[in-house]
Design a protein around this motif. Structure first.
Motif: not given
Length: 267
Positions: A222, A225, A228
């Motif tokens: 996470q 990036g 999520k």
């Protein structure tokens, strides 16, 4: 274990309907839609498909449903469409580890046509959805005709064995971070979206690690990036990034499925 409701899809042979019959076009469209719900269904030639079609039943596959336990005689084989089934090996102390996953690319219950009526693994729905089932005796009868269905199922089995062996290698030699990314990518290949609903505890059981390890791996991915992650909901933000971050095991498995099975249908 409680069985869920299932419905026989085709009580009659639609191929015997007259083309002038008002229900003919609708029946043909319905069976085409069904054929496209599973990769193996899609690849079965029309003559063999006509024989199997009246025996196909639709079934709900809720999260956590057990399709079979070790040593259990299998009455049906399952062809997932929107669900994903995890094949697990359970130890005497209750712990378990995933050895493979099956989604819309395949079939659950290969031991039926590989010479046995049971297996030492456990099959559990890891992502809820729908699927189809056929009585084991019906599929075995078709397999024993030694025609296209037999060859298709054997190629699929070879691809599944590759996934199992590569999973064992990956779990031994690669980091949990890489294993987590591999597991995500294999799951995404079998879903129609970039969203997964999966608790930390379930992921830990699948990978055979502690929950804390899953938390750490998920936070790393996470932070990069790529996903999520919140309360068991995983949204994949960067698929290409996941492919770059994982080990070679994912591509080995994917390449073998692509090599052994006909080109996948567009879903």
């Amino acid at each position: 274990m409680c069985d869920t409701a299932h419905t026989q899809l085709v009580p009659e042979n639609i191929f015997e309907l007259s083309q002038n019959d008002s229900s003919y076009l609708g029946a043909i469209m319905e069976t085409k839609l069904l054929k496209d719900q599973n990769h193996l269904f899609h690849s079965i030639p029309m003559l063999e498909w006509e024989r199997l079609l009246p025996h196909i039943e639709v079934t709900e596959l809720p999260l956590g449903k057990v399709l079979y336990e070790p040593g259990m005689k299998m009455s049906h084989v399952y062809f997932p469409s929107t669900a994903i089934v995890s094949l697990l090996y359970a130890l005497e102390n209750g712990s378990s580890a995933e050895i493979a996953i099956v989604g819309n690319e395949g079939v659950v219950g290969i031991s039926i046509f590989m010479g046995g009526e049971s297996t030492s693994s456990r099959a559990v729905v890891q992502s809820a959805g729908k699927g189809y089932r056929i009585k084991s005796s019906i599929l075995l009868e078709e397999f024993n005709r030694a025609g296209p269905v037999m060859h298709l199922l054997l190629r699929y089995t070879q691809a599944l064995i590759t996934q199992m062996t590569q999973t064992a290698v990956c779990n031994r030699h690669h980091t949990l971070d890489q294993q987590f990314c591999r597991w995500l990518l294999l799951s995404l290949d079998r879903l129609q979206s970039n969203e997964l609903l999966m608790t930390q505890e379930l992921i830990a059981n699948m990978l055979g690690v502690r929950r804390e390890g899953v938390t750490e791996a998920a936070l790393k991915v996470q932070k990069a990036g790529l996903i999520k992650y919140a309360r068991g909901h995983i949204s994949v933000l960067d698929r290409l990034g996941l492919e770059k971050r994982t080990c070679e095991c994912y591509q080995v498995v994917k390449s073998e499925y692509d090599r052994l099975l006909p080109e996948k249908m567009a879903i």
